[in-house]
Design an enzyme around this catalytic site. Structure first.
Site, mmCIF file in Angstrom:
data_model
loop_
_atom_site.group_PDB
_atom_site.id
_atom_site.type_symbol
_atom_site.label_atom_id
_atom_site.label_comp_id
_atom_site.label_asym_id
_atom_site.label_seq_id
_atom_site.Cartn_x
_atom_site.Cartn_y
_atom_site.Cartn_z
ATOM 1 N N TYR A 136 -3.307 -12.310 2.846
ATOM 2 C CA TYR A 136 -2.837 -12.111 1.471
ATOM 3 C C TYR A 136 -1.618 -12.979 1.130
ATOM 4 O O TYR A 136 -1.709 -13.939 0.379
ATOM 5 C CB TYR A 136 -2.479 -10.631 1.241
ATOM 6 C CG TYR A 136 -3.640 -9.692 1.312
ATOM 7 C CD1 TYR A 136 -4.444 -9.461 0.200
ATOM 8 C CD2 TYR A 136 -3.953 -9.008 2.482
ATOM 9 C CE1 TYR A 136 -5.511 -8.583 0.244
ATOM 10 C CE2 TYR A 136 -5.022 -8.132 2.552
ATOM 11 C CZ TYR A 136 -5.795 -7.924 1.427
ATOM 12 O OH TYR A 136 -6.854 -7.064 1.489
ATOM 13 N N TYR A 186 -12.692 -14.238 1.966
ATOM 14 C CA TYR A 186 -11.680 -13.230 2.277
ATOM 15 C C TYR A 186 -11.377 -13.195 3.779
ATOM 16 O O TYR A 186 -12.304 -13.137 4.591
ATOM 17 C CB TYR A 186 -12.171 -11.843 1.819
ATOM 18 C CG TYR A 186 -11.246 -10.735 2.238
ATOM 19 C CD1 TYR A 186 -10.120 -10.438 1.483
ATOM 20 C CD2 TYR A 186 -11.475 -10.009 3.396
ATOM 21 C CE1 TYR A 186 -9.245 -9.441 1.885
ATOM 22 C CE2 TYR A 186 -10.610 -9.011 3.811
ATOM 23 C CZ TYR A 186 -9.492 -8.733 3.046
ATOM 24 O OH TYR A 186 -8.626 -7.751 3.445
ATOM 25 N N LYS A 210 0.815 -1.215 0.000
ATOM 26 C CA LYS A 210 0.000 0.000 0.000
ATOM 27 C C LYS A 210 0.852 1.269 0.000
ATOM 28 O O LYS A 210 0.419 2.312 -0.460
ATOM 29 C CB LYS A 210 -0.964 0.003 1.191
ATOM 30 C CG LYS A 210 -1.944 -1.169 1.224
ATOM 31 C CD LYS A 210 -2.726 -1.309 -0.070
ATOM 32 C CE LYS A 210 -3.745 -2.427 -0.065
ATOM 33 N NZ LYS A 210 -3.201 -3.777 0.104
HETATM 34 C C1 LIG Z 1 -3.909 -4.958 -0.214
HETATM 35 C C2 LIG Z 1 -2.972 -6.073 -0.136
HETATM 36 C C3 LIG Z 1 -2.758 -6.932 -1.229
HETATM 37 C C4 LIG Z 1 -3.539 -6.863 -2.497
HETATM 38 O O1 LIG Z 1 -3.208 -5.779 -3.317
HETATM 39 P P1 LIG Z 1 -4.288 -5.219 -4.344
HETATM 40 O O2 LIG Z 1 -3.623 -4.110 -5.026
HETATM 41 O O3 LIG Z 1 -5.453 -4.791 -3.483
HETATM 42 O O4 LIG Z 1 -4.688 -6.321 -5.248
HETATM 43 C C5 LIG Z 1 -1.824 -7.934 -1.097
HETATM 44 N N1 LIG Z 1 -1.142 -8.109 0.054
HETATM 45 C C6 LIG Z 1 -1.324 -7.311 1.117
HETATM 46 C C7 LIG Z 1 -0.557 -7.593 2.341
HETATM 47 C C8 LIG Z 1 -2.231 -6.269 1.060
HETATM 48 O O5 LIG Z 1 -2.418 -5.493 2.137
#
Ligand SMILES: *Cc1c(COP(=O)(O)O)cnc(C)c1O
Length: 339
Positions: free
Chosen positions: A289, A263, A49
């Site tokens: 993630y 999710y 991010k």
């Molecule tokens: C938000 C996030 C993702 C996914 O990224 P996107 O751009 O939303 O597809 C992957 N890993 C982590 C740790 C995240 O916080």
């Protein structure tokens, strides 16, 4: 718009390192796995991010924003990182936390990223899944405007074409770094959610004429929904850069067989991958993630998806603060693994 002239705030420590994962590669029986440490982007606990926020807050400042308003799930990594960046820039920050993951433990609702939001002094409001969190976000922005503030609204995950520019730039970073450090990667693999990471990488690579496959391991939606999400975001990002048609539907590879029940919900394969990588490489993934993305990548490897001599770059997109919030759900396995 040109990437080099797009408004951008410098927040990240770049380039992030690329490291080999020799013990994971050996345990998997090949190919060679490497990790790009985007969990080390430098702001707070890092993560993907930060790259998006550099461009989003660049745009916010250009528009004269005084308050940043954004939304995400309770354990969103995007929320505390946005709050941290707002602190750095002296901006106010309002967060909307959607309670849409069916985990009711105290740790989930108080620890990890929730604790960080409080530490940064961000305003926060929790909304149930039945409410439209984006509508609440817009309403908070309107209230701020009535108070004389200039709000800048960021949607879920910082995923707008502007946010995706962070990963357009990262694609160039990966190519330059590979040349400098003598790597030659055949695949990129990472977790895909709100889609701007994969969209930005694809636009960046294809603009450089690089055809490397980018495999997004889905963490929420079924495959047709996720691939469309990535494709649409890639098209909008390419248009923002004045280069429509840069990415075609054939470029989109999403693998959504590793989501499990939904999710943010733990899967046995994610737990196993997270523990294996911690114990083989000392590397901390996250349960939402990167843990699921690693589970997917290792499963693809087991199924012969990658040629034995391939070099595969896993992008560690961050998220480790959530480990603390998920302790109860990871705990059972931690116990049994010790026995
Ligand atoms: C938000 C996030 C993702 C996914 O990224 P996107 O751009 O939303 O597809 C992957 N890993 C982590 C740790 C995240 O916080």
């Amino acid at each position: 718009m040109n990437l080099d002239t797009a408004p951008r705030i410098k927040l990240a420590h770049l380039p992030t390192p690329i490291e080999a994962m020799p013990r994971v590669s050996k345990a998997a029986g090949g190919p060679q796995f490497f990790v790009k440490r985007d969990d080390c982007t430098g702001l707070a606990f890092g993560g993907n991010k930060v790259r998006k926020i550099e461009f989003l807050l660049g745009e916010a400042l250009e528009q004269g924003a005084t308050t940043i308003v954004t939304m995400g799930t309770v354990q969103s990594n995007h929320l505390p990182l946005t709050a941290a960046a707002a602190c750095r820039l002296g901006l106010k920050c309002e967060l909307v936390l959607e309670h849409r993951v069916a985990i009711e433990t105290r740790r989930y609702h108080e620890s990890g990223n929730v604790m960080l939001n409080e530490l940064y002094g961000a305003g926060s409001r929790v909304v149930p899944e039945s409410e439209d969190a984006m509508a609440v976000t817009e309403a908070i922005a309107r209230e701020a405007r009535r108070r004389g503030e200039t709000p800048y609204v960021i949607p879920r995950g910082g995923s707008t074409p502007t946010g995706a520019l962070g990963y357009v730039a990262c694609a160039a970073e990966i190519i330059e770094q590979s040349e400098r450090e003598g790597y030659c990667f055949d695949f990129i693999v990472h977790a895909t959610g709100s889609a701007a990471t994969q969209a930005g990488l694809l636009v960046g690579l294809r603009l450089m004429g690089n055809k490397m496959p980018v495999i997004g391991i889905g963490v929420n939606a079924p495959e047709p929904v996720q691939s469309k999400r990535v494709y649409d975001m890639a098209c909008r990002t390419a248009e923002l850069l004045g280069k429509p048609g840069t990415v075609t539907a054939d470029d989109i590879i999403t693998q959504c067989d590793y989501v499990g029940d939904g999710y943010g919900l733990v899967t046995p394969a994610m737990r196993a991958a997270l523990m294996d990588v911690a114990r083989l490489e000392g590397l901390l993934l996250d349960p939402v993630y990167s843990g699921k993305a690693m589970a997917g990548m290792l499963d693809l490897a087991r199924n012969g998806y990658f040629p034995a001599d391939a070099n595969v770059l896993f992008i560690h997109t961050g998220g480790s603060p959530a480990l603390f919030a998920y302790r109860d759900t990871l705990h059972d396995d931690a116990q049994s693994a010790r026995q």
